[in-house]
Write a protein that holds these residues in place. Structure first.
Motif, PDB file in Angstrom:
ATOM      1  N   ASP A 170       0.836  -1.199   0.000  1.00  0.00           N
ATOM      2  CA  ASP A 170       0.000   0.000   0.000  1.00  0.00           C
ATOM      3  C   ASP A 170       0.878   1.258   0.000  1.00  0.00           C
ATOM      4  OD1 ASP A 170      -2.422   1.223  -0.118  1.00  0.00           O
ATOM      5  OD2 ASP A 170      -2.940   0.975   1.987  1.00  0.00           O
ATOM      6  N   VAL A 171       1.802   1.309  -0.964  1.00  0.00           N
ATOM      7  CA  VAL A 171       2.840   2.347  -0.932  1.00  0.00           C
ATOM      8  C   VAL A 171       2.299   3.756  -1.147  1.00  0.00           C
ATOM      9  CG1 VAL A 171       4.735   0.849  -1.642  1.00  0.00           C
ATOM     10  CG2 VAL A 171       3.357   1.979  -3.393  1.00  0.00           C
ATOM     11  N   TYR A 172       1.093   3.878  -1.696  1.00  0.00           N
ATOM     12  CA  TYR A 172       0.555   5.220  -1.938  1.00  0.00           C
ATOM     13  C   TYR A 172      -0.333   5.706  -0.790  1.00  0.00           C
ATOM     14  CZ  TYR A 172       1.864   3.828  -6.670  1.00  0.00           C
ATOM     15  OH  TYR A 172       2.542   3.381  -7.772  1.00  0.00           O
ATOM     16  N   ALA A 173      -0.444   4.904   0.257  1.00  0.00           N
ATOM     17  CA  ALA A 173      -1.329   5.285   1.361  1.00  0.00           C
ATOM     18  C   ALA A 173      -0.786   6.496   2.081  1.00  0.00           C
ATOM     19  CB  ALA A 173      -1.491   4.127   2.332  1.00  0.00           C
ATOM     20  N   ARG A 174      -1.689   7.264   2.665  1.00  0.00           N
ATOM     21  CA  ARG A 174      -1.297   8.383   3.509  1.00  0.00           C
ATOM     22  C   ARG A 174      -0.506   7.837   4.687  1.00  0.00           C
ATOM     23  NH1 ARG A 174      -5.595  12.712   5.918  1.00  0.00           N
ATOM     24  NH2 ARG A 174      -4.395  13.346   7.727  1.00  0.00           N
ATOM     25  N   PRO A 175       0.620   8.469   5.063  1.00  0.00           N
ATOM     26  CA  PRO A 175       1.407   7.969   6.193  1.00  0.00           C
ATOM     27  C   PRO A 175       0.530   7.779   7.432  1.00  0.00           C
ATOM     28  CG  PRO A 175       2.554   9.758   5.097  1.00  0.00           C
ATOM     29  CD  PRO A 175       1.195   9.679   4.469  1.00  0.00           C
TER      30      PRO A 175
ATOM     31  N   LEU B  37       9.453   9.308 -21.288  1.00  0.00           N
ATOM     32  CA  LEU B  37       8.543   8.447 -20.527  1.00  0.00           C
ATOM     33  C   LEU B  37       8.474   8.951 -19.092  1.00  0.00           C
ATOM     34  CD1 LEU B  37       6.869   5.904 -19.924  1.00  0.00           C
ATOM     35  CD2 LEU B  37       9.010   4.610 -19.772  1.00  0.00           C
ATOM     36  N   LEU B  38       7.280   9.348 -18.661  1.00  0.00           N
ATOM     37  CA  LEU B  38       7.072   9.812 -17.290  1.00  0.00           C
ATOM     38  C   LEU B  38       6.387   8.687 -16.517  1.00  0.00           C
ATOM     39  CD1 LEU B  38       5.609  13.374 -18.076  1.00  0.00           C
ATOM     40  CD2 LEU B  38       7.987  12.600 -18.117  1.00  0.00           C
ATOM     41  N   VAL B  39       6.925   8.361 -15.344  1.00  0.00           N
ATOM     42  CA  VAL B  39       6.330   7.311 -14.516  1.00  0.00           C
ATOM     43  C   VAL B  39       6.055   7.911 -13.140  1.00  0.00           C
ATOM     44  CG1 VAL B  39       6.510   4.942 -13.695  1.00  0.00           C
ATOM     45  CG2 VAL B  39       7.780   5.644 -15.730  1.00  0.00           C
ATOM     46  N   ALA B  40       4.776   8.003 -12.803  1.00  0.00           N
ATOM     47  CA  ALA B  40       4.381   8.662 -11.554  1.00  0.00           C
ATOM     48  C   ALA B  40       3.652   7.682 -10.653  1.00  0.00           C
ATOM     49  CB  ALA B  40       3.475   9.854 -11.860  1.00  0.00           C
ATOM     50  N   GLY B  41       3.910   7.808  -9.345  1.00  0.00           N
ATOM     51  CA  GLY B  41       3.191   7.016  -8.359  1.00  0.00           C
ATOM     52  C   GLY B  41       2.568   7.928  -7.325  1.00  0.00           C
ATOM     53  N   GLY B  42       1.246   7.854  -7.160  1.00  0.00           N
ATOM     54  CA  GLY B  42       0.563   8.644  -6.145  1.00  0.00           C
ATOM     55  C   GLY B  42       0.779  10.136  -6.343  1.00  0.00           C
ATOM     56  N   LEU B  43       1.199  10.808  -5.255  1.00  0.00           N
ATOM     57  CA  LEU B  43       1.431  12.253  -5.296  1.00  0.00           C
ATOM     58  C   LEU B  43       2.613  12.611  -6.202  1.00  0.00           C
ATOM     59  CD1 LEU B  43       0.057  14.660  -3.888  1.00  0.00           C
ATOM     60  CD2 LEU B  43       1.828  14.541  -2.135  1.00  0.00           C
ATOM     61  N   GLY B  44       3.372  11.608  -6.620  1.00  0.00           N
ATOM     62  CA  GLY B  44       4.514  11.841  -7.506  1.00  0.00           C
ATOM     63  C   GLY B  44       4.124  12.392  -8.858  1.00  0.00           C
ATOM     64  N   LEU B  45       2.836  12.404  -9.166  1.00  0.00           N
ATOM     65  CA  LEU B  45       2.416  13.020 -10.427  1.00  0.00           C
ATOM     66  C   LEU B  45       2.601  14.536 -10.377  1.00  0.00           C
ATOM     67  CD1 LEU B  45       1.172  12.777 -13.238  1.00  0.00           C
ATOM     68  CD2 LEU B  45      -1.093  12.796 -12.183  1.00  0.00           C
ATOM     69  N   ALA B  46       2.534  15.106  -9.157  1.00  0.00           N
ATOM     70  CA  ALA B  46       2.594  16.575  -9.043  1.00  0.00           C
ATOM     71  C   ALA B  46       3.888  17.152  -9.624  1.00  0.00           C
ATOM     72  CB  ALA B  46       2.387  16.992  -7.595  1.00  0.00           C
ATOM     73  N   PRO B  47       5.084  16.685  -9.237  1.00  0.00           N
ATOM     74  CA  PRO B  47       6.301  17.267  -9.817  1.00  0.00           C
ATOM     75  C   PRO B  47       6.556  16.876 -11.262  1.00  0.00           C
ATOM     76  CG  PRO B  47       6.840  15.708  -8.058  1.00  0.00           C
ATOM     77  CD  PRO B  47       5.357  15.779  -8.126  1.00  0.00           C
TER      78      PRO B  47
ATOM     79  N   TYR C  74       0.860   6.196 -14.877  1.00  0.00           N
ATOM     80  CA  TYR C  74       0.503   6.741 -13.560  1.00  0.00           C
ATOM     81  C   TYR C  74      -0.169   5.649 -12.725  1.00  0.00           C
ATOM     82  CZ  TYR C  74      -1.987   9.803 -10.192  1.00  0.00           C
ATOM     83  OH  TYR C  74      -2.483  10.394  -9.055  1.00  0.00           O
ATOM     84  N   GLY C  75       0.406   5.361 -11.579  1.00  0.00           N
ATOM     85  CA  GLY C  75      -0.191   4.390 -10.661  1.00  0.00           C
ATOM     86  C   GLY C  75      -0.595   5.086  -9.376  1.00  0.00           C
TER      87      GLY C  75
END
Lengths: 154, 285
Positions: free
Chosen positions: A147-152, B122-132, B154-155
């Protein structure tokens, strides 16, 4: 017009396979189409098939008590769906449903198992194709469990 | 159209210690805990940034945090996407249009867009990593002829956790951008992909031998993504990752963001994989 054998040899799952082995495998294959929303297989049923997807997308689903189905994975063009046919007791461990119209090569698992028993080198060849798929799915599942994208702290 | 300002680091050099005042011009809710603020700094030079840089946003008496710039480098606003996870970020995320805050920066290294010109991107984003990574996409789409194939993989956690949903829909309609989105968990209403982002990488139109890959997300996601990209044939020197640690001063003096031999605020946050791969292998670093 492409034959089933052409389609098998052209699918990424069988890329660079020995043509003679490809012909033997293609002898257990046929073309199939699933309409959007159609159930492809059901948890607990006999796993007599696997699918090499040519176009469209399948979703793998699990049903939780007191809830609807949970989509745990999807399979798209160039990928393979189903390996329960190769591991006893040959029963599906989840449902599969077509999310959109799916064109796939459908392989008869019982037919292939017989050929693999008769020809160990064919069995080894197919296991070498399936084990990386199983490994990558296991690694992906571990990542999802983290669940690596979960909020801390969640 | 010119590229990102070449002298953006001079902004940080003017007076990197003192926050400059800024006002919130717009606020957009992205997800349940994440908002995007469009800021109007008193010093217009602070709106000039290189995609990949970050600023230090502060509220008097509350604290200061590093936040990546997520807006269009060609626009005259400083756009930042904030996830409310602690005291400072919760207060920042609650700011309304017209309210004030402090801004230092922009700081750090940007994505290597000049060296990516002429290559597949190729852009690979995870979660909040899409922002930058969003500024890279704005930059590349405004100069589409400069790049070969362009792809965003984007994951994220669930369909509800997708950032910039309106833009994702617009990007999905573009013929000159390959967009693939996947989620870790979904209900039956989600008709998109389910699974990890690394599964999407082999299906992009980017040719490994010509690809520059930019990766941002949780460290474990970046580690597996970099390995998968190498496995597909992308050279480690053309895989770039954006790292995150406890940035505080922003100019490499305080040492809070030290990571092995690197000070992330000064030497990064963007690094080529070949430069930091060894540090990734050090447990507990």
């Amino acid at each position: 017009m492409e034959t089933v054998e052409d389609l098998v040899l052209g699918h990424p799952f069988f890329r660079d396979i020995d043509p003679e082995a490809g012909r033997v495998v293609a002898g257990c294959a046929r073309n199939t189409v699933f309409r959007s929303g159609e159930l492809v297989f059901r948890e607990g049923d006999s796993a007599d098939w696997f699918y090499c997807i040519r176009s469209g997308r399948l979703a793998l689903e699990l049903h939780a008590p007191h809830g609807g189905p949970i989509r745990i994975d999807t399979r798209g063009p160039g990928e393979v769906a189903g390996w329960s046919w190769i591991v006893p007791p040959y029963r599906w461990y989840c449902d599969a449903r077509a999310v959109e119209e799916v064109h796939a090569l459908q392989f008869d698992g019982a037919c292939l198992r017989r050929k693999m028993e008769d020809d160990a080198s064919l069995g080894y060849l197919l296991y070498k194709r399936f084990v990386p798929v199983i490994l990558r799915t296991l690694q992906g599942t571990r990542m999802q469990l983290l669940d690596v994208y979960a909020r801390p702290g969640r | 159209m010119p590229g990102p300002a070449a002298d953006v680091r001079a902004v940080a050099g003017a007076d990197p210690w003192s926050p400059s005042p800024a006002r919130v011009r717009e606020r957009r809710r992205e997800t349940g805990d994440t908002v995007t603020l469009a800021l109007e700094p008193a010093d217009p030079a602070q709106t000039r940034f290189a995609p990949g840089q970050f600023t230090m946003l502060s509220l008097s008496g509350v604290g200061e945090v590093p936040i990546s710039v997520s807006g269009d480098p060609d626009e005259a606003l400083l756009v930042q996407t904030i996830r409310a996870v602690g005291c400072v970020t919760s207060r920042l995320a609650a700011l309304k249009p017209g309210e004030a805050l402090g801004v230092r920066g922009p700081f750090g290294t940007g994505w290597p867009l000049e060296s990516a010109a002429g290559r597949d991107l190729l852009l690979v984003a995870g979660g909040l990593g899409l922002a930058p990574l969003r500024p890279v996409l704005y930059h590349a789409l405004a100069r589409r002829e400069r790049f070969g194939a362009l792809a965003l993989c984007y994951g994220t956690r669930s369909p509800d956790d997708r950032l910039f949903r309106g833009e994702l829909e617009a990007w999905a309609r573009r013929a000159d951008l390959h967009l693939a989105v996947t989620v870790d968990h979904a209900g039956p209403d989600w008709e998109g992909e389910v699974g990890v982002v690394t599964r999407l990488l082999a299906r992009t139109p980017c040719r490994p031998e010509r690809t520059v890959a930019l990766v941002c997300g949780p460290e474990i996601m970046m580690r597996f993504t970099a390995r998968e990209l190498e496995h597909l044939g992308v050279a480690p020197g053309r895989i770039h990752l954006s790292m995150e640690r406890n940035m505080q001063c922003g100019i490499g003096l305080c040492g809070h963001c030290q990571w092995g031999p690197f000070l992330l605020c000064r030497d990064g946050p963007v690094f080529p994989w070949e430069r930091i791969r060894a540090a990734f292998g050090v447990r507990g670093l």
